[in-house]
Enzyme design. Sequence first.
Site, short mmCIF file in Angstrom:
data_model
loop_
_atom_site.label_atom_id
_atom_site.label_comp_id
_atom_site.label_asym_id
_atom_site.label_seq_id
_atom_site.Cartn_x
_atom_site.Cartn_y
_atom_site.Cartn_z
N SER A 71 -8.89 0.02 7.14
CA SER A 71 -8.88 -0.85 8.11
C SER A 71 -7.36 -1.35 8.48
CB SER A 71 -9.61 -2.18 7.89
OG SER A 71 -9.40 -2.93 6.92
N LYS B 80 0.76 -1.14 0.09
CA LYS B 80 -0.08 -0.04 -0.13
C LYS B 80 0.91 1.26 -0.05
CE LYS B 80 -4.27 -1.47 0.71
NZ LYS B 80 -5.82 -1.23 -0.28
#
Lengths: 418, 418
Positions: free
Chosen positions: B106, B81
């Site tokens: 999350s 990410k």
Amino acid sequence: MADIAKTLPLKRSSVQSAHENIKQHIHRTPVLTSTTLSRLASTPQSPEALAGTPFKGQAPARPKINFFFKCENYQRIGAFKIRGAFHALSKLSEEELSRGVVTHSSGNHAQALALAARTYGIPAHIVMPTISTPSKIAATQGYGAQVYFSGSTSDEREALVRDVIKDTGAVLVPPYDHPDIILGQGTMALELEEQAAELIKEDPTLSVHHTRRQATNGHADGITGSHVPAPAHLDAVIAPLGGGGMLSGIAIALDGTGTSVFGAEPSFSGADDARRGLADGKRIPAVKSLTIADGLRTPVGEIPWTIISDAAKVRGVYAVTEEQILSAMKLVVERMKVFVEPSAVVGVAVALYDEGFRRLVEREGGQEGWDVGVVLSGGNTTVEAIGKMFATSAKEGERERKGRLGRGGDRVAEDVAG
Amino acid sequence: MADIAKTLPLKRSSVQSAHENIKQHIHRTPVLTSTTLSRLASTPQSPEALAGTPFKGQAPARPKINFFFKCENYQRIGAFKIRGAFHALSKLSEEELSRGVVTHSSGNHAQALALAARTYGIPAHIVMPTISTPSKIAATQGYGAQVYFSGSTSDEREALVRDVIKDTGAVLVPPYDHPDIILGQGTMALELEEQAAELIKEDPTLSVHHTRRQATNGHADGITGSHVPAPAHLDAVIAPLGGGGMLSGIAIALDGTGTSVFGAEPSFSGADDARRGLADGKRIPAVKSLTIADGLRTPVGEIPWTIISDAAKVRGVYAVTEEQILSAMKLVVERMKVFVEPSAVVGVAVALYDEGFRRLVEREGGQEGWDVGVVLSGGNTTVEAIGKMFATSAKEGERERKGRLGRGGDRVAEDVAG
């Protein structure tokens, strides 16, 4: 097994010769660094962590520790033991090979000998305690070895080995107490010193001595006033210590290089036999411990002891608690994402948590600190076993571990193995 | 966030441009091979494994599958990410940067944005569901981000994000549904194709096409009669699919290269929204699943959907069960000694257990088989979490897993990541 009288002398050149013999059969396992783990090791422990130690009430040491991890968990069979096994077989005569080989081992040596024997196309007979990890039994059988189950005392194991030898004529290849095994295990140290030098050559800032190195190379930037040339070697190597084959092999391999060699063992229920033996001036011949570091439950062997008790070769031996082993394991697994078995991390645990070792680094390494090679010796455990270890410890020790050992808390790695 | 109208077009050259922008901030993560895992994937499943699937009663496929693992678990923050986060920030104006950034996530995107923001010296506001993994919350806070807790529905999260924007003026950086994020995540595919080519150049036998490659290079050894040149690229890449930022980025990066791109998602309680959406011809906008692959609980975003639903870019999407995810995870962790989170292994699970995919490889790859790139997307889980996953599954599924999925039984790796 090759007659001890005919084996190579226990010195660096013999390890180099062993490396030539086995390198076609083994992996040159990676050497990794970790910004996160080096940062944690270079952070002083909390004063509470020193409670119950001789350093209680004193200011925690402020060492600079910079890790180079030799990842033998990525070795064939998942552990360093393959080095000794291949070296031992390389020294057997054709006649000896034809009779097959036998050993007793609770784990990694069993798999190592089984794979080496399969490679040589000869039979392997392995005596294992019935309480061995099922995955290790299955792996040994998977390499085609014949497994025999014994009780867990050394008397029971040795009796069964004698029976197998009587029945089959197989040659005994002991797990650690033999020069060929010691020289084979020592080969990892040659790779470690070479790989660390390669990494530092590529990126000098990977060494704690890079400023001095620059100065030595004529690129002085005026920041450092030191006129002492930077060492061209690791300052120290720490290796796990069970039977002592690996540690004594590493000490022989690095003898005369300027690198200090240290041993690490579990303290639980007497598994710190080397530390106790050194304090008493004599080897302790028996150990009965169920430390989670199951590869390190054995007493130091007689031949390894001659090396390990020589302070010119092994500077010291430190012991860590079960809690410290689990904490180090959690860090290596979660931060570096490198899967290891408990026995593999006792060296990291010493660097992180043994205040005696940390004071030594502070004293000798000073502002710059030390480049410290650490052997991660193997990775043969299972997710289920890991689950059990941490489920138990989570209940019993969570608060204590957080308070005492939890530098960095639960943070996930920013910079993992690079 | 950069205005979508002003972002780069979704094509390979834009991914290359993104890579130039971010490569100083990210790791070029390793690409590993594994003899053991490729052997297991190239072993037919048992007939019992096909029970309850459309292939029940048919002969199991015999594909040859040769893995190249792109290890984004070794990426900074422990997951891919960070690529999208750094790329998104690189496209913001000075004025936008000065306002700080906000997102809801999350887990891994939260840490990624927090670290990227810290690097840029700007504030990060992160909305996380209260049920997030504590280690991920702590990590996000550890990077200096302000964390806000919301309920776990998307409505609740989005409302809180709007509040934060109203209060702070921060710029929204969504986790996947934006071209800058998609292009950033796609950069891993450029590295993967380059690294696989480097590995194969160094050791041609690492490719299933090495015999043909030799022939193509004029070193024909007469063994092959093929006159078709060997492909110079991976035959396929499989990537996990949650919001679809990574998969669509990879598909764009590899568009026109000849590499087929596939998505992998969990099937548990509707997390296979992409597969179902493709079957129905329209995107499914909401998912409510508690699959253990917690990074993949989100529906595919609108922009990723435009790529993923284009069969010329993504050839297919496969879904795997929780049991298959755990089994793949056990193999990657124990055999390769590489620590991964459940979401990371859905691609491996497809190659090992999805009979539809395996038939495709058998049909198209034939005798030689396929070189298959698989993304291991992250490693942010804990030993305690792993313990719980396998403690539960050990009780409920042990026999079933062994019978259906346990090719290779409990054997420990002989040849681990190389």
